[in-house]
Enzyme design. Structure first.
Site, mmCIF file in Angstrom:
data_model
loop_
_atom_site.group_PDB
_atom_site.id
_atom_site.type_symbol
_atom_site.label_atom_id
_atom_site.label_comp_id
_atom_site.label_asym_id
_atom_site.label_seq_id
_atom_site.Cartn_x
_atom_site.Cartn_y
_atom_site.Cartn_z
ATOM 1 N N LYS A 53 -8.420 0.934 15.443
ATOM 2 C CA LYS A 53 -8.371 2.199 14.700
ATOM 3 C C LYS A 53 -9.317 2.144 13.502
ATOM 4 O O LYS A 53 -10.069 3.073 13.242
ATOM 5 C CB LYS A 53 -6.926 2.496 14.248
ATOM 6 N N GLN A 97 1.770 1.648 11.517
ATOM 7 C CA GLN A 97 1.752 1.156 12.898
ATOM 8 C C GLN A 97 3.172 0.814 13.357
ATOM 9 O O GLN A 97 3.874 0.039 12.708
ATOM 10 C CB GLN A 97 0.832 -0.079 12.993
ATOM 11 N N ASP A 120 -0.279 10.989 12.612
ATOM 12 C CA ASP A 120 0.336 10.699 13.903
ATOM 13 C C ASP A 120 1.124 11.911 14.413
ATOM 14 O O ASP A 120 1.506 11.957 15.584
ATOM 15 C CB ASP A 120 1.296 9.500 13.783
#
Ligand code: NDP
Length: 288
Positions: A53, A97, A120
């Site tokens: 990422k 994460q 997200d």
């Protein structure tokens, strides 16, 4: 002939377009979009995801900030970090994460993230906005699946779609997006009876199960489009291999279009994270 929906190629197109948007953004606002990636602990898979990422962010010109906390960090430490990032105007996107170490409450963490920075798309406010068809930040994996689907079906209206799996990060938002695109949507899960016959009526099947090669040719209507979200590591012929939730060799001859694993949905997820970060940055800077 079956179309192989190439996630590497399509994700590169998304990334290239996002990089162009970053250039325009920097010219307009005098700063680069900022993405904070938080990793708690040393789970090897999570470390790889975070590294990828951050690497992708740098490629598109997004300023990425990595925060690595020890596995035994307290909820308070993590919440404090999120509050600091929420208050920092140079951070436009915050990604924690998952999964977190067992002693930490994921729900509390997701709730702590400012919904405007929730790249997200997991915050309940963004989930609700998606359910109402008004989302600005949509979960990355289903967004990537939609972009791939639109490559083969520019108009999804009226199609019968079946989503296998009902997780909050893939199955449910996927179904919401398909519904928004005017598909008729069925969600099936571990308690559904006769999944095979339900799937075999669908024009589009999206598999997000986490069961290696579960979906067979007999589940698929000839000419249907199959999107395989699954990423499963298996041992075959003494070698470690990544396979999807769809038995690719079995299904490919029946489908009109299919995504491979690897090289399908996986690269789309990261590309859509970049897209969301620029979207979040734009939303925030336009409000200042
Ligand atoms: P979850 O484990 O959260 O959800 C799996 C879903 O599949 C559940 O709804 C479950 O049903 C359903 N399910 C499990 N077994 C069966 C079965 N035998 N029959 C029917 N339904 C079943 O997984 P995720 O949604 O997080 O992920 C799914 C897959 O996608 C995984 O392989 C994951 O690695 C992959 N993934 C890939 C991403 C990418 O970037 N390509 C990103 C995210 C995930 P129930 O709710 O009833 O338990």
């Amino acid at each position: 002939m079956t179309v192989l929906i190439n996630g590497k190629l399509i994700s590169q197109q998304v990334v290239d377009k996002t990089a162009e948007e970053v250039v325009t953004f920097v010219e307009r606002f005098g700063i680069a979009p900022g993405l904070a990636v938080v990793l708690v602990g040393e789970d090897p898979a999570s470390q790889v995801y975070v590294r990828n990422k951050v690497k992708r962010a740098e490629e598109v010109g997004i300023r990425s900030l990595e925060y690595k906390l020890p596995a035994d960090s307290s909820q308070e430490t993590l919440n404090d970090l999120i509050q600091t990032l929420n208050a920092d105007p140079s951070v436009h996107g915050i990604l924690v994460q998952l999964p977190l170490p067992k002693h930490l409450n994921e729900e509390e963490v997701l709730l702590a993230i400012d919904p405007a920075k929730d790249v997200d798309g997991f915050h309940p406010l963004n989930v609700g906005a998606l359910a109402c068809g008004e989302a600005s930040l949509v979960p990355c994996t289903p967004m990537g699946c939609m972009i791939m689907l639109e490559h083969v079906h520019p108009d999804l209206s009226g199609k019968q779609a079946v989503v296998i799996g009902r997780s909050n990060i893939v199955g449910k938002p996927m179904a919401a997006l398909l519904l928004q695109a005017n598909c008729t949507v069925t969600i099936v899960h571990s308690r559904t009876k006769d999944i095979e016959s339900i799937c075999s009526q669908a024009d589009i099947v999206v598999a997000a199960i986490g069961r290696p090669e579960m979906v067979k040719a007999s589940w698929i209507k000839p000419g249907a489009t199959v999107i395989d979200v699954g990423i499963n590591a298996i041992e075959r012929d003494g070698k470690r291999k990544l396979v999807g939730d769809v038995d690719f060799a079995d299904v490919e001859p029946v489908a009109s279009a299919i995504t491979p694993v690897p090289g399908g949905v996986g690269p789309m997820t990261i590309a859509c994270l970049m897209k969301n970060t620029v979207q979040a940055a734009l939303n925030q800077e336009l409000k200042r």
